[in-house]
Design an enzyme around this catalytic site. Structure first.
Site, PDB file in Angstrom:
ATOM      1  N   GLU A 259       0.809  -1.219   0.000  1.00 26.08           N
ATOM      2  CA  GLU A 259       0.000   0.000   0.000  1.00 26.08           C
ATOM      3  C   GLU A 259       0.844   1.272   0.000  1.00 26.08           C
ATOM      4  O   GLU A 259       0.532   2.247   0.667  1.00 26.08           O
ATOM      5  CB  GLU A 259      -0.998   0.000   1.171  1.00 26.08           C
ATOM      6  N   HIS A 526      -1.983  -1.814  10.551  1.00 23.23           N
ATOM      7  CA  HIS A 526      -1.350  -3.127  10.515  1.00 23.23           C
ATOM      8  C   HIS A 526      -0.117  -3.136  11.408  1.00 23.23           C
ATOM      9  O   HIS A 526       0.555  -2.116  11.571  1.00 23.23           O
ATOM     10  CB  HIS A 526      -0.904  -3.485   9.093  1.00 23.23           C
TER      11      HIS A 526
END
Length: 540
Positions: A259, A526
């Site tokens: 990402e 995360h």
């Protein structure tokens, strides 16, 4: 042999020296003349375009698209995060946001003609673009010769940084992408080696330079003593409980990031990491009109290595659906030159990916994993040469499924877990007792107990803290599983898998350390994961 589409690389000669005492560096260089210890100045093409006119056209197209993109991004960025809501909003702030939203909307409408023109130019230019850009630092040092009688260690870090444009990041309760990218880049740059920062403790009694890949670092302890990174013997029979660490490991050799969609964020990462990781693959993905549809975003994959890259290949998953269909999610594979031993190349293989995200799409994720395994095998068959010594084969990334949710059961028994080992996994729906989830409850990432690396480490060290702040097991619909109970360990969606040693190979791998990292507290939803592999002789 012709290379597969979307790949580029350097092919050296086949090795073939017979057994005997380990050669010297000079003998190694002579035995492997086309894989020198000093990496060649250019192995892969740096620019994704083959000519400057194409680069100029791409810059012109992006310039035309910029006003519309900026207005849309600013409009989406007006949505407050939970942290901004918690600080409170006065009426004037609400009025200010309303006026800013009106201004952005007007600018967006006015920029539509430029956007249309830029899109018409951008689409054909992307058809001529290679699917990744490559950065190679000219300061890379010589690779040390590999003694097959000794143990070596390699540390792999996988991290989803959530570096989308700020407006899109708000949908994950994040924002301020430039600031978060700068922070992540600073933390990923390795610090001087120490037992605290590394997954493996190091002795302080040996002098000499500290070698990480093609980078040598000399660290002074005091005026009379220096320290050198050295792998200590490990008990291969025991399991390694995961460490919950506040910092990224100082001995990281490979960074596999997901990402990293924002171009400015990718530039910040590249600039900060280049001195420590001389070989970087970024801006990965086939954008524009592809066989699998219109791709407005790249794959978000970013790979940094201390070791020279011999070959790189990217494939786009053809079955992306829903919002993921607009991004070129795929598989990035690299072949790494680790050294030369007894006249043969010592290489490693590393693959990074980011699978389909929506919870109901388990079937799509399984298809993508199957495609990924096929592409990995094709890549290795195409680039492995006779006599190559393979030190490791690692597969990592954000797979977007866990080993505890009933909704992810179709993915938990995938064939990949027969070919690659997951150190945190016992079997389908059963993880090691020390394993923990890597996906946070994104609506709680700014709360005080998890707002700093230290606080998050303290909180997640407790079962109650994990249940409160980690994302819990889900059903196939994406809803929380009401029957999950209190025994779950969290959704572990970020993986670093390794493939056991192949037949007739002189090296074998074993796990020397696993770490879940809280360094990105309040800056990602995360937890990064680090795995250290020890590579040692197959036979004594």
């Amino acid at each position: 042999m012709a290379m597969a589409p979307g790949s580029t690389g350097h092919r050296g000669p086949a090795g073939g020296a017979g057994p005997g005492p380990p050669p010297t560096k000079q003998q190694d260089a002579a035995a492997c003349p086309e894989t020198p210890l000093v990496p060649p100045a250019m192995v892969l093409q740096e620019s994704p375009f083959s000519s400057w006119p194409l680069v100029a056209l791409d810059m012109l197209a992006q310039g035309l698209l910029c006003p519309g993109f900026w207005a849309l991004n600013r409009l989406l960025d007006l949505q407050p995060t939970t942290a901004e809501r918690a600080r409170g909003r006065r009426c004037c702030s609400c009025t200010g946001r309303a006026l800013a939203g009106l201004a952005c909307t007007v600018l967006l409408l006015l920029s539509l003609p430029l956007t249309a023109l830029g899109l018409l130019l951008w689409l054909p230019v992307q058809a001529a673009r290679r699917p990744f850009a490559y950065h190679h630092a000219t300061t890379a040092a010589a690779l040390p010769s590999w003694d097959l009688r000794q143990r070596r260690g390699f540390t792999f870090v996988s991290a989803n940084l959530c570096l989308l444009p700020s407006g899109l990041a708000k949908f994950s309760n994040l924002g301020q992408t430039p600031q978060r990218a700068t922070y992540a880049a600073q933390q990923l740059v390795p610090k001087p080696p120490s037992a605290h920062d590394s997954l493996i403790p190091r002795p302080h009694s040996e002098a000499g330079p500290w070698h990480y890949g093609s980078v040598a670092v000399e660290v002074e302890v005091d005026a009379a003593e220096r320290t050198m990174a050295k792998l200590l013997p490990a008990d291969a029979s025991r399991h390694f409980p995961a460490e919950l660490s506040e910092r990224f490991p100082a001995d990281a050799d490979f960074l596999c990031l997901q990402e990293v969609y924002d171009a400015g964020a990718a530039a910040r990462l590249r600039q900060q990491l280049a001195k420590s990781f001389p070989y970087i693959v970024y801006d990965v993905g086939a954008r524009g009109l592809q066989g699998c549809g219109l791709k407005l975003f790249g794959s978000g994959l970013f790979l940094a290595s201390r070791y020279p890259l011999l070959a790189v290949q990217y494939h786009c998953y053809p079955n992306g659906a829903r919002e993921d269909a607009l991004s070129a999610k795929g598989l990035l594979s690299v072949q790494v030159l680790l050294g030369c031993a007894q006249g043969q190349r010592v290489v490693g293989y590393l693959s990074s990916t980011h699978l389909q995200a929506p919870a109901p799409d388990a079937a799509i994720r399984s298809e993508q994993l199957t495609l990924g395994l096929h592409w990995v095998q094709l890549f290795q068959d195409a680039h492995e040469e006779h006599g190559d010594i393979v030190a490791f084969d690692v597969f990592c990334g954000d797979l977007n499924f866990d080993n505890c949710s009933r909704g992810d059961e179709p993915n938990q028994s995938h064939e990949i877990f027969k070919l690659y080992r997951d150190p945190c996994r016992v079997g389908p729906k059963q993880d090691e007792p020390w394993a923990m989830g890597t996906l946070l409850d994104y609506l709680k990432i700014y709360e005080e107990p998890v707002s700093t690396p230290e606080n998050m480490k303290r909180t997640l060290s407790q079962p109650g803290g994990r249940r409160q702040f980690l994302a819990g097991p889900i059903l196939s619909s994406g809803q929380l599983d009401p029957e999950a109970g209190d025994a779950w360990q969290g959704r572990r969606v970020d993986y670093v898998l390794y493939r056991p040693c192949r037949d007739n190979q002189p090296l074998r791998e074993e796990v020397d350390g696993i770490s879940f990292i809280t360094q990105l507290a309040s800056r990602s939803d995360h937890l990064p994961v680090a795995l250290r592999l020890a590579v040692s002789p197959t036979a004594p």
